[in-house]
Design a protein around this motif. Sequence first.
Motif, short mmCIF file in Angstrom:
data_model
loop_
_atom_site.label_atom_id
_atom_site.label_comp_id
_atom_site.label_asym_id
_atom_site.label_seq_id
_atom_site.Cartn_x
_atom_site.Cartn_y
_atom_site.Cartn_z
N HIS A 1 0.81 -1.27 -0.07
CA HIS A 1 0.05 0.05 -0.07
C HIS A 1 0.91 1.13 0.00
O HIS A 1 1.56 1.29 1.17
CB HIS A 1 -0.82 -0.07 1.17
N VAL A 2 0.81 2.05 -0.97
CA VAL A 2 1.60 3.35 -1.07
C VAL A 2 0.88 4.54 -0.70
O VAL A 2 -0.44 4.53 -0.43
CB VAL A 2 1.91 3.53 -2.75
N ARG A 3 1.85 5.07 0.26
CA ARG A 3 1.11 6.50 1.06
C ARG A 3 2.08 7.55 0.70
O ARG A 3 3.46 7.22 0.68
CB ARG A 3 1.15 6.11 2.65
N ALA B 1 1.05 -2.23 12.38
CA ALA B 1 0.32 -3.28 11.38
C ALA B 1 1.42 -3.76 10.35
O ALA B 1 1.02 -4.96 9.85
CB ALA B 1 -0.89 -2.74 10.76
N PHE C 1 3.66 0.49 2.63
CA PHE C 1 3.20 -0.52 3.67
C PHE C 1 3.50 -1.70 3.38
O PHE C 1 2.57 -2.15 2.32
CB PHE C 1 1.99 0.17 4.37
N LEU D 1 2.30 -4.91 5.14
CA LEU D 1 1.41 -5.28 6.11
C LEU D 1 1.57 -6.66 6.89
O LEU D 1 1.76 -7.56 5.85
CB LEU D 1 -0.20 -4.86 5.90
N ARG D 2 1.48 -6.93 8.11
CA ARG D 2 1.53 -8.16 8.43
C ARG D 2 0.58 -9.23 8.09
O ARG D 2 0.70 -10.42 7.62
CB ARG D 2 1.41 -8.09 10.10
#
Lengths: 167, 353
Positions: free
Chosen positions: A46-48, A64, A117, A119-120
Amino acid sequence: MSHPLWANFFRHQHDWIHRCCRLCENNPLFRGIPRRAIRWLVSRMHVRHFDAGETVFRMGDPGAGALLLLSGSVNIIINGACVASLHEGDLFGEVALANDLPRTADAVTASPCEMVFFLRSDLQEWIDTSPRQASVLLVNLSDILARRLMQANVRYEQEVIPQENSD
Amino acid sequence: MLMRLVQQPTVLALLLFVVGMLAVATALIISGPMLMALAVSSMCYAALRPTADALVRRGLSDNVAVGLTMLLMMLMLLIVFLLLLPMLATQMASLSARMGHLDEQLVHMLHQLADLVAQYTGFHLDTASIASNILASLSEQAAKLGEKLTGWFHHVAFSLVLIPLLVFFLLRDYHQLRNEAMQLLPNRYFELGWLVYNRVAAQLQSYVRGLSIQGMAMMMMCTLGFYLVGIDFAPMLGVATALLNLIPFFGISLAKIPPLLVVMLSDDPDFITAAMALGVVFFAQTVDAMLLVPRVVARSADLHPLTVMIGVALAGYYFGFFGMILVIPVMFSMKVVFGELRKGLHQLHRHAG
Protein backbone atom coordinates in the motif's frame (compact mmCIF):
# COMPACT_ATOMS: atom_id res chain seq x y z
CA MET A 1 -5.39 6.34 -30.29
CA SER A 2 -2.23 5.13 -28.60
CA HIS A 3 -3.82 4.41 -25.19
CA PRO A 4 -7.47 3.49 -25.58
CA LEU A 5 -9.40 3.26 -22.33
CA TRP A 6 -9.96 -0.49 -22.63
CA ALA A 7 -6.25 -1.24 -23.15
CA ASN A 8 -5.50 -0.75 -19.48
CA PHE A 9 -8.91 -1.55 -18.09
CA PHE A 10 -8.04 -5.11 -17.07
CA ARG A 11 -4.34 -4.55 -16.39
CA HIS A 12 -3.88 -1.43 -14.35
CA GLN A 13 -0.18 -0.97 -13.62
CA HIS A 14 1.10 1.65 -11.21
CA ASP A 15 4.50 3.29 -11.61
CA TRP A 16 5.43 2.79 -7.96
CA ILE A 17 5.11 -0.99 -8.25
CA HIS A 18 8.03 -1.14 -10.70
CA ARG A 19 10.21 1.10 -8.49
CA CYS A 20 9.23 -0.80 -5.35
CA CYS A 21 10.09 -4.18 -6.96
CA ARG A 22 13.55 -2.87 -7.85
CA LEU A 23 14.14 -1.64 -4.28
CA CYS A 24 12.87 -4.87 -2.74
CA GLU A 25 15.22 -6.95 -4.90
CA ASN A 26 18.16 -5.09 -3.29
CA ASN A 27 16.81 -5.29 0.26
CA PRO A 28 18.15 -8.01 2.63
CA LEU A 29 14.60 -8.91 3.72
CA PHE A 30 13.82 -10.17 0.21
CA ARG A 31 17.16 -11.95 -0.38
CA GLY A 32 16.67 -15.30 -2.16
CA ILE A 33 13.07 -14.61 -3.13
CA PRO A 34 12.26 -14.96 -6.86
CA ARG A 35 11.49 -11.77 -8.79
CA ARG A 36 8.02 -13.05 -9.69
CA ALA A 37 7.14 -13.60 -6.02
CA ILE A 38 8.43 -10.14 -5.13
CA ARG A 39 6.22 -8.66 -7.83
CA TRP A 40 3.18 -10.54 -6.50
CA LEU A 41 3.95 -9.36 -2.98
CA VAL A 42 4.56 -5.74 -4.01
CA SER A 43 1.27 -5.65 -5.90
CA ARG A 44 -0.40 -6.22 -2.53
CA MET A 45 1.48 -3.44 -0.72
CA HIS A 46 0.00 0.00 0.00
CA VAL A 47 1.63 3.22 -1.16
CA ARG A 48 1.25 6.38 0.99
CA HIS A 49 2.50 9.96 0.68
CA PHE A 50 3.74 12.00 3.64
CA ASP A 51 4.59 15.71 3.96
CA ALA A 52 7.87 16.89 5.47
CA GLY A 53 7.79 16.82 9.29
CA GLU A 54 4.79 14.47 9.39
CA THR A 55 4.77 11.69 11.99
CA VAL A 56 4.70 8.25 10.42
CA PHE A 57 4.30 6.53 13.79
CA ARG A 58 5.15 7.13 17.43
CA MET A 59 6.81 4.91 20.01
CA GLY A 60 4.09 2.70 21.54
CA ASP A 61 1.66 2.97 18.60
CA PRO A 62 0.14 -0.31 17.45
CA GLY A 63 2.12 -1.50 14.41
CA ALA A 64 0.43 -3.21 11.45
CA GLY A 65 3.55 -3.78 9.31
CA ALA A 66 6.89 -2.60 7.93
CA LEU A 67 7.51 0.41 5.67
CA LEU A 68 9.76 0.72 2.64
CA LEU A 69 10.91 4.20 1.68
CA LEU A 70 10.42 4.84 -2.05
CA SER A 71 11.59 8.46 -1.94
CA GLY A 72 12.46 11.14 0.63
CA SER A 73 14.02 10.60 4.06
CA VAL A 74 12.77 9.64 7.52
CA ASN A 75 14.34 10.24 10.95
CA ILE A 76 14.06 7.57 13.63
CA ILE A 77 13.84 9.24 17.02
CA ILE A 78 14.10 7.76 20.53
CA ASN A 79 13.45 10.04 23.50
CA GLY A 80 13.95 13.14 21.35
CA ALA A 81 17.33 11.99 19.93
CA CYS A 82 17.65 11.09 16.24
CA VAL A 83 19.20 7.61 16.18
CA ALA A 84 19.01 6.97 12.44
CA SER A 85 18.25 8.69 9.17
CA LEU A 86 16.67 6.54 6.48
CA HIS A 87 16.64 7.09 2.73
CA GLU A 88 15.26 5.59 -0.49
CA GLY A 89 15.21 1.79 -0.37
CA ASP A 90 15.46 1.54 3.43
CA LEU A 91 12.99 -0.65 5.27
CA PHE A 92 11.89 0.15 8.83
CA GLY A 93 9.33 -1.00 11.41
CA GLU A 94 10.02 -4.68 10.56
CA VAL A 95 9.31 -5.78 14.15
CA ALA A 96 5.60 -5.30 13.35
CA LEU A 97 5.92 -8.01 10.68
CA ALA A 98 6.72 -10.55 13.34
CA ASN A 99 4.32 -9.54 16.07
CA ASP A 100 1.72 -6.95 17.06
CA LEU A 101 4.13 -5.39 19.55
CA PRO A 102 4.02 -1.59 19.85
CA ARG A 103 6.45 0.58 17.86
CA THR A 104 9.84 0.96 19.55
CA ALA A 105 10.68 4.47 18.26
CA ASP A 106 9.20 7.56 16.64
CA ALA A 107 9.46 7.92 12.85
CA VAL A 108 9.16 11.46 11.45
CA THR A 109 9.66 12.46 7.83
CA ALA A 110 12.56 14.86 7.11
CA SER A 111 11.30 15.64 3.59
CA PRO A 112 8.21 14.82 1.52
CA CYS A 113 8.14 11.03 1.31
CA GLU A 114 6.59 8.26 -0.68
CA MET A 115 6.56 4.93 1.14
CA VAL A 116 4.84 1.57 0.95
CA PHE A 117 3.32 -0.37 3.83
CA PHE A 118 4.07 -4.09 3.86
CA LEU A 119 1.37 -5.27 6.26
CA ARG A 120 1.54 -8.29 8.54
CA SER A 121 -1.84 -9.42 7.16
CA ASP A 122 -0.41 -9.40 3.61
CA LEU A 123 2.59 -11.40 4.80
CA GLN A 124 0.21 -13.85 6.50
CA GLU A 125 -1.73 -14.20 3.25
CA TRP A 126 1.54 -14.91 1.43
CA ILE A 127 2.50 -17.49 4.06
CA ASP A 128 -0.84 -19.22 3.43
CA THR A 129 -0.45 -19.02 -0.36
CA SER A 130 3.27 -19.79 -0.78
CA PRO A 131 4.62 -21.19 2.49
CA ARG A 132 8.00 -22.26 1.02
CA GLN A 133 8.89 -18.87 -0.43
CA ALA A 134 7.48 -17.09 2.62
CA SER A 135 9.71 -19.15 4.91
CA VAL A 136 12.75 -17.64 3.13
CA LEU A 137 11.47 -14.17 3.99
CA LEU A 138 10.81 -15.21 7.59
CA VAL A 139 14.39 -16.51 7.88
CA ASN A 140 15.66 -13.19 6.50
CA LEU A 141 13.44 -11.32 8.95
CA SER A 142 14.72 -13.32 11.92
CA ASP A 143 18.28 -12.70 10.70
CA ILE A 144 17.68 -8.92 10.57
CA LEU A 145 16.05 -8.88 14.01
CA ALA A 146 18.81 -11.07 15.50
CA ARG A 147 21.50 -8.74 14.13
CA ARG A 148 19.67 -5.75 15.57
CA LEU A 149 19.47 -7.47 18.96
CA MET A 150 23.22 -8.15 18.83
CA GLN A 151 23.90 -4.50 17.97
CA ALA A 152 21.73 -3.40 20.89
CA ASN A 153 23.62 -5.77 23.22
CA VAL A 154 26.98 -4.46 22.01
CA ARG A 155 25.82 -0.86 22.46
CA TYR A 156 24.55 -1.72 25.95
CA GLU A 157 27.93 -3.27 26.86
CA GLN A 158 29.88 -0.35 25.40
CA GLU A 159 27.74 2.58 26.54
CA VAL A 160 25.41 1.71 29.41
CA ILE A 161 27.50 -0.72 31.52
CA PRO A 162 30.63 1.53 31.74
CA GLN A 163 28.36 4.47 32.68
CA GLU A 164 26.71 2.40 35.44
CA ASN A 165 30.13 1.29 36.72
CA SER A 166 31.44 4.88 36.82
CA ASP A 167 28.30 5.97 38.75
CA MET B 1 -14.05 23.14 24.95
CA LEU B 2 -16.01 21.18 22.31
CA MET B 3 -12.84 20.54 20.31
CA ARG B 4 -11.06 19.24 23.42
CA LEU B 5 -14.00 16.94 24.14
CA VAL B 6 -13.96 15.61 20.57
CA GLN B 7 -10.21 14.91 20.85
CA GLN B 8 -10.84 12.53 23.79
CA PRO B 9 -10.20 8.98 22.45
CA THR B 10 -13.48 7.51 23.71
CA VAL B 11 -15.57 10.40 22.36
CA LEU B 12 -13.68 10.33 19.05
CA ALA B 13 -14.13 6.55 18.83
CA LEU B 14 -17.84 6.96 19.54
CA LEU B 15 -18.19 9.68 16.90
CA LEU B 16 -16.31 7.65 14.27
CA PHE B 17 -18.37 4.61 15.20
CA VAL B 18 -21.70 6.46 14.89
CA VAL B 19 -20.68 7.95 11.53
CA GLY B 20 -19.57 4.49 10.34
CA MET B 21 -22.82 2.90 11.49
CA LEU B 22 -24.88 5.60 9.76
CA ALA B 23 -22.95 4.89 6.57
CA VAL B 24 -23.55 1.14 6.96
CA ALA B 25 -27.27 1.69 7.70
CA THR B 26 -27.62 3.94 4.64
CA ALA B 27 -25.84 1.33 2.50
CA LEU B 28 -28.15 -1.41 3.86
CA ILE B 29 -31.30 0.62 3.17
CA ILE B 30 -30.13 1.50 -0.35
CA SER B 31 -29.10 -2.09 -1.08
CA GLY B 32 -32.32 -3.49 0.47
CA PRO B 33 -33.63 -5.03 -2.79
CA MET B 34 -30.22 -6.67 -3.36
CA LEU B 35 -29.56 -7.70 0.24
CA MET B 36 -30.22 -11.39 -0.40
CA ALA B 37 -27.99 -11.43 -3.50
CA LEU B 38 -25.24 -9.58 -1.62
CA ALA B 39 -25.46 -11.91 1.39
CA VAL B 40 -25.40 -15.08 -0.74
CA SER B 41 -22.57 -13.68 -2.89
CA SER B 42 -20.50 -12.89 0.20
CA MET B 43 -21.06 -16.42 1.52
CA CYS B 44 -20.12 -17.92 -1.88
CA TYR B 45 -17.04 -15.70 -1.93
CA ALA B 46 -16.02 -16.91 1.53
CA ALA B 47 -16.58 -20.52 0.45
CA LEU B 48 -14.76 -20.23 -2.91
CA ARG B 49 -11.81 -18.04 -1.85
CA PRO B 50 -9.79 -21.02 -0.51
CA THR B 51 -10.22 -22.83 -3.86
CA ALA B 52 -9.01 -19.81 -5.82
CA ASP B 53 -6.06 -19.43 -3.39
CA ALA B 54 -5.19 -23.12 -3.78
CA LEU B 55 -5.09 -22.69 -7.58
CA VAL B 56 -2.86 -19.62 -7.23
CA ARG B 57 -0.62 -21.69 -4.95
CA ARG B 58 -0.25 -24.18 -7.82
CA GLY B 59 1.19 -21.43 -10.02
CA LEU B 60 -1.88 -20.16 -11.89
CA SER B 61 -2.42 -16.43 -12.32
CA ASP B 62 -5.15 -14.69 -10.29
CA ASN B 63 -7.46 -14.31 -13.31
CA VAL B 64 -7.12 -17.93 -14.44
CA ALA B 65 -7.62 -19.17 -10.86
CA VAL B 66 -10.81 -17.10 -10.46
CA GLY B 67 -12.09 -18.22 -13.87
CA LEU B 68 -11.48 -21.89 -13.08
CA THR B 69 -13.08 -21.55 -9.63
CA MET B 70 -16.19 -19.99 -11.16
CA LEU B 71 -16.33 -22.71 -13.82
CA LEU B 72 -16.08 -25.34 -11.09
CA MET B 73 -18.90 -23.70 -9.13
CA MET B 74 -21.16 -23.46 -12.18
CA LEU B 75 -20.50 -27.13 -13.06
CA MET B 76 -21.29 -28.25 -9.53
CA LEU B 77 -24.48 -26.15 -9.46
CA LEU B 78 -25.52 -27.57 -12.83
CA ILE B 79 -24.98 -31.16 -11.66
CA VAL B 80 -26.84 -30.52 -8.39
CA PHE B 81 -29.77 -28.89 -10.24
CA LEU B 82 -29.92 -31.68 -12.82
CA LEU B 83 -29.97 -34.31 -10.08
CA LEU B 84 -32.16 -32.45 -7.59
CA LEU B 85 -34.67 -30.75 -9.86
CA PRO B 86 -36.65 -33.89 -10.87
CA MET B 87 -36.72 -35.06 -7.23
CA LEU B 88 -37.80 -31.64 -5.96
CA ALA B 89 -40.47 -31.34 -8.66
CA THR B 90 -41.93 -34.73 -7.67
CA GLN B 91 -41.84 -33.82 -3.98
CA MET B 92 -43.45 -30.41 -4.57
CA ALA B 93 -46.23 -31.99 -6.68
CA SER B 94 -46.85 -34.54 -3.94
CA LEU B 95 -46.89 -31.83 -1.28
CA SER B 96 -49.36 -29.63 -3.20
CA ALA B 97 -51.65 -32.63 -3.75
CA ARG B 98 -51.62 -33.26 -0.02
CA MET B 99 -52.28 -29.60 0.84
CA GLY B 100 -55.88 -30.14 -0.36
CA HIS B 101 -56.49 -32.60 2.49
CA LEU B 102 -54.90 -30.44 5.18
CA ASP B 103 -58.20 -29.75 6.96
CA GLU B 104 -59.15 -33.45 7.14
CA GLN B 105 -55.71 -34.42 8.37
CA LEU B 106 -55.69 -31.68 10.98
CA VAL B 107 -59.06 -32.80 12.34
CA HIS B 108 -57.84 -36.41 12.31
CA MET B 109 -54.75 -35.49 14.37
CA LEU B 110 -56.79 -33.36 16.76
CA HIS B 111 -59.15 -36.30 17.33
CA GLN B 112 -56.15 -38.46 18.20
CA LEU B 113 -54.83 -35.80 20.57
CA ALA B 114 -58.28 -35.32 22.14
CA ASP B 115 -58.59 -39.12 22.69
CA LEU B 116 -55.16 -39.21 24.37
CA VAL B 117 -55.98 -36.20 26.58
CA ALA B 118 -59.38 -37.67 27.51
CA GLN B 119 -57.82 -41.06 28.24
CA TYR B 120 -55.11 -39.74 30.59
CA THR B 121 -56.70 -36.60 32.10
CA GLY B 122 -60.46 -37.01 31.60
CA PHE B 123 -60.57 -33.57 29.98
CA HIS B 124 -62.58 -33.26 26.71
CA LEU B 125 -61.28 -30.98 23.95
CA ASP B 126 -63.64 -29.23 21.50
CA THR B 127 -61.81 -30.47 18.39
CA ALA B 128 -64.27 -28.96 15.89
CA SER B 129 -63.88 -25.36 17.10
CA ILE B 130 -60.08 -25.72 17.53
CA ALA B 131 -59.77 -27.07 13.97
CA SER B 132 -61.95 -24.30 12.49
CA ASN B 133 -59.93 -21.62 14.31
CA ILE B 134 -56.60 -23.08 13.14
CA LEU B 135 -57.85 -23.48 9.55
CA ALA B 136 -59.18 -19.91 9.43
CA SER B 137 -55.83 -18.62 10.65
CA LEU B 138 -53.93 -20.92 8.25
CA SER B 139 -55.93 -19.84 5.19
CA GLU B 140 -55.36 -16.17 6.07
CA GLN B 141 -51.61 -16.80 6.44
CA ALA B 142 -51.54 -18.86 3.22
CA ALA B 143 -53.11 -16.00 1.26
CA LYS B 144 -50.48 -13.57 2.57
CA LEU B 145 -47.71 -16.12 1.95
CA GLY B 146 -48.92 -16.63 -1.63
CA GLU B 147 -48.56 -12.91 -2.36
CA LYS B 148 -45.13 -12.82 -0.74
CA LEU B 149 -43.97 -15.95 -2.59
CA THR B 150 -44.80 -14.45 -5.99
CA GLY B 151 -42.60 -11.45 -5.21
CA TRP B 152 -39.94 -13.70 -3.68
CA PHE B 153 -39.67 -15.85 -6.82
CA HIS B 154 -39.12 -12.73 -8.95
CA HIS B 155 -36.46 -11.72 -6.44
CA VAL B 156 -34.80 -15.14 -6.63
CA ALA B 157 -34.83 -15.09 -10.44
CA PHE B 158 -33.14 -11.68 -10.40
CA SER B 159 -30.62 -12.86 -7.77
CA LEU B 160 -29.75 -15.99 -9.78
CA VAL B 161 -28.44 -13.75 -12.55
CA LEU B 162 -26.77 -11.32 -10.19
CA ILE B 163 -25.06 -13.72 -7.75
CA PRO B 164 -22.57 -15.37 -10.18
CA LEU B 165 -21.54 -11.93 -11.47
CA LEU B 166 -21.09 -10.57 -7.96
CA VAL B 167 -19.10 -13.66 -6.87
CA PHE B 168 -16.84 -13.39 -9.92
CA PHE B 169 -16.02 -9.74 -9.30
CA LEU B 170 -15.62 -10.30 -5.56
CA LEU B 171 -13.14 -13.13 -6.20
CA ARG B 172 -11.28 -11.08 -8.76
CA ASP B 173 -11.33 -7.57 -7.29
CA TYR B 174 -12.24 -7.74 -3.59
CA HIS B 175 -8.68 -7.15 -2.40
CA GLN B 176 -8.24 -4.19 -4.72
CA LEU B 177 -11.58 -2.65 -3.72
CA ARG B 178 -10.76 -3.14 -0.04
CA ASN B 179 -7.28 -1.61 -0.45
CA GLU B 180 -8.66 1.38 -2.32
CA ALA B 181 -11.26 1.94 0.40
CA MET B 182 -8.52 1.77 3.07
CA GLN B 183 -6.47 4.31 1.10
CA LEU B 184 -9.14 6.88 2.02
CA LEU B 185 -7.89 6.81 5.62
CA PRO B 186 -5.55 9.62 6.72
CA ASN B 187 -1.88 8.63 7.24
CA ARG B 188 -2.17 8.84 11.03
CA TYR B 189 -5.00 6.28 11.17
CA PHE B 190 -3.91 4.04 8.29
CA GLU B 191 -2.31 1.33 10.43
CA LEU B 192 -5.06 1.50 13.04
CA GLY B 193 -7.65 1.09 10.27
CA TRP B 194 -5.92 -2.07 9.05
CA LEU B 195 -5.61 -3.47 12.56
CA VAL B 196 -9.36 -2.97 13.14
CA TYR B 197 -10.20 -4.45 9.73
CA ASN B 198 -7.99 -7.52 10.29
CA ARG B 199 -9.49 -8.16 13.71
CA VAL B 200 -13.08 -7.90 12.40
CA ALA B 201 -12.25 -10.04 9.34
CA ALA B 202 -10.68 -12.76 11.52
CA GLN B 203 -13.73 -12.80 13.83
CA LEU B 204 -16.17 -12.89 10.92
CA GLN B 205 -14.24 -15.69 9.23
CA SER B 206 -14.27 -17.71 12.44
CA TYR B 207 -18.01 -17.07 12.92
CA VAL B 208 -18.95 -18.01 9.35
CA ARG B 209 -16.84 -21.18 9.61
CA GLY B 210 -18.55 -22.04 12.90
CA LEU B 211 -21.98 -21.36 11.44
CA SER B 212 -21.27 -23.58 8.42
CA ILE B 213 -20.15 -26.44 10.68
CA GLN B 214 -23.26 -25.95 12.84
CA GLY B 215 -25.56 -25.89 9.78
CA MET B 216 -24.00 -28.99 8.21
CA ALA B 217 -24.12 -30.94 11.50
CA MET B 218 -27.77 -29.99 12.12
CA MET B 219 -28.69 -30.92 8.54
CA MET B 220 -27.06 -34.34 8.79
CA MET B 221 -28.51 -35.13 12.24
CA CYS B 222 -32.04 -34.06 11.25
CA THR B 223 -31.97 -35.81 7.86
CA LEU B 224 -30.79 -39.06 9.44
CA GLY B 225 -33.28 -38.72 12.30
CA PHE B 226 -36.27 -38.01 10.03
CA TYR B 227 -35.24 -40.89 7.76
CA LEU B 228 -34.99 -43.33 10.70
CA VAL B 229 -38.34 -42.19 12.12
CA GLY B 230 -39.92 -42.64 8.68
CA ILE B 231 -40.92 -39.06 7.86
CA ASP B 232 -41.25 -38.17 4.17
CA PHE B 233 -38.93 -35.69 2.42
CA ALA B 234 -36.18 -36.26 5.03
CA PRO B 235 -33.34 -34.50 3.08
CA MET B 236 -35.48 -31.45 2.22
CA LEU B 237 -36.72 -31.25 5.82
CA GLY B 238 -33.16 -31.60 7.13
CA VAL B 239 -32.04 -28.63 5.05
CA ALA B 240 -35.07 -26.51 6.06
CA THR B 241 -34.64 -27.34 9.76
CA ALA B 242 -30.90 -26.58 9.67
CA LEU B 243 -31.49 -23.25 7.90
CA LEU B 244 -34.22 -22.15 10.32
CA ASN B 245 -32.11 -23.28 13.27
CA LEU B 246 -29.41 -20.81 12.17
CA ILE B 247 -31.69 -17.92 13.13
CA PRO B 248 -30.47 -16.88 16.58
CA PHE B 249 -32.92 -17.20 19.49
CA PHE B 250 -36.15 -17.72 17.49
CA GLY B 251 -34.68 -20.51 15.35
CA ILE B 252 -35.18 -23.04 18.17
CA SER B 253 -38.97 -22.72 17.78
CA LEU B 254 -39.10 -22.02 14.04
CA ALA B 255 -37.05 -25.14 13.20
CA LYS B 256 -39.84 -27.36 14.59
CA ILE B 257 -42.49 -26.06 12.17
CA PRO B 258 -41.47 -27.79 8.87
CA PRO B 259 -41.34 -31.38 10.24
CA LEU B 260 -44.68 -30.88 12.01
CA LEU B 261 -46.22 -29.55 8.81
CA VAL B 262 -44.94 -32.51 6.78
CA VAL B 263 -46.30 -34.99 9.35
CA MET B 264 -49.67 -33.25 9.18
CA LEU B 265 -49.61 -33.49 5.38
CA SER B 266 -48.63 -37.16 5.30
CA ASP B 267 -51.03 -39.93 4.16
CA ASP B 268 -51.57 -41.14 7.69
CA PRO B 269 -50.84 -38.32 10.14
CA ASP B 270 -50.68 -39.39 13.76
CA PHE B 271 -49.72 -37.83 17.01
CA ILE B 272 -46.89 -40.29 17.76
CA THR B 273 -45.07 -39.52 14.46
CA ALA B 274 -45.46 -35.78 15.16
CA ALA B 275 -43.96 -36.28 18.62
CA MET B 276 -41.09 -38.31 17.13
CA ALA B 277 -40.42 -35.59 14.54
CA LEU B 278 -40.26 -33.04 17.34
CA GLY B 279 -38.02 -35.44 19.28
CA VAL B 280 -35.54 -35.60 16.36
CA VAL B 281 -35.34 -31.78 16.19
CA PHE B 282 -35.11 -31.56 19.98
CA PHE B 283 -32.26 -34.11 20.07
CA ALA B 284 -30.36 -32.29 17.28
CA GLN B 285 -30.86 -28.95 19.01
CA THR B 286 -29.62 -30.39 22.33
CA VAL B 287 -26.44 -31.67 20.67
CA ASP B 288 -26.14 -28.30 18.90
CA ALA B 289 -26.57 -26.32 22.13
CA MET B 290 -24.26 -28.54 24.21
CA LEU B 291 -21.46 -29.31 21.77
CA LEU B 292 -21.51 -27.11 18.66
CA VAL B 293 -22.58 -23.65 19.82
CA PRO B 294 -20.14 -23.33 22.77
CA ARG B 295 -17.21 -24.67 20.72
CA VAL B 296 -17.64 -23.13 17.31
CA VAL B 297 -20.10 -20.24 17.40
CA ALA B 298 -20.40 -18.58 20.82
CA ARG B 299 -16.66 -18.13 21.21
CA SER B 300 -16.58 -15.78 18.27
CA ALA B 301 -19.86 -14.00 19.05
CA ASP B 302 -19.60 -12.83 22.62
CA LEU B 303 -22.89 -10.92 22.94
CA HIS B 304 -25.46 -10.54 25.72
CA PRO B 305 -28.64 -12.64 25.15
CA LEU B 306 -30.89 -9.57 25.47
CA THR B 307 -28.85 -7.75 22.80
CA VAL B 308 -29.17 -10.80 20.53
CA MET B 309 -32.94 -11.07 21.11
CA ILE B 310 -33.65 -7.40 20.36
CA GLY B 311 -31.23 -7.35 17.42
CA VAL B 312 -32.74 -10.46 15.82
CA ALA B 313 -36.32 -9.22 16.29
CA LEU B 314 -35.53 -5.83 14.71
CA ALA B 315 -33.46 -7.34 11.88
CA GLY B 316 -36.29 -9.79 11.12
CA TYR B 317 -38.82 -6.93 11.05
CA TYR B 318 -36.74 -4.74 8.73
CA PHE B 319 -34.74 -7.21 6.61
CA GLY B 320 -36.57 -10.57 6.84
CA PHE B 321 -34.95 -14.02 7.02
CA PHE B 322 -31.47 -12.97 5.82
CA GLY B 323 -31.51 -10.05 8.25
CA MET B 324 -32.10 -12.48 11.13
CA ILE B 325 -29.13 -14.64 10.11
CA LEU B 326 -26.80 -11.73 9.35
CA VAL B 327 -27.59 -9.64 12.41
CA ILE B 328 -25.22 -11.49 14.77
CA PRO B 329 -22.07 -11.09 12.64
CA VAL B 330 -23.03 -7.46 12.03
CA MET B 331 -23.54 -6.86 15.76
CA PHE B 332 -20.31 -8.45 16.91
CA SER B 333 -18.42 -6.68 14.11
CA MET B 334 -19.81 -3.42 15.50
CA LYS B 335 -18.66 -4.41 18.96
CA VAL B 336 -15.14 -5.30 17.76
CA VAL B 337 -14.87 -2.13 15.64
CA PHE B 338 -15.82 0.09 18.57
CA GLY B 339 -13.54 -1.76 21.02
CA GLU B 340 -10.53 -1.69 18.68
CA LEU B 341 -11.10 1.95 17.72
CA ARG B 342 -11.25 2.98 21.37
CA LYS B 343 -8.14 0.96 22.26
CA GLY B 344 -6.16 2.18 19.24
CA LEU B 345 -7.17 5.83 19.67
CA HIS B 346 -6.25 5.63 23.39
CA GLN B 347 -2.77 4.40 22.40
CA LEU B 348 -2.34 7.06 19.71
CA HIS B 349 -3.60 9.78 22.10
CA ARG B 350 -1.37 8.64 24.98
CA HIS B 351 1.79 8.68 22.86
CA ALA B 352 0.88 11.93 21.12
CA GLY B 353 0.31 13.63 24.50
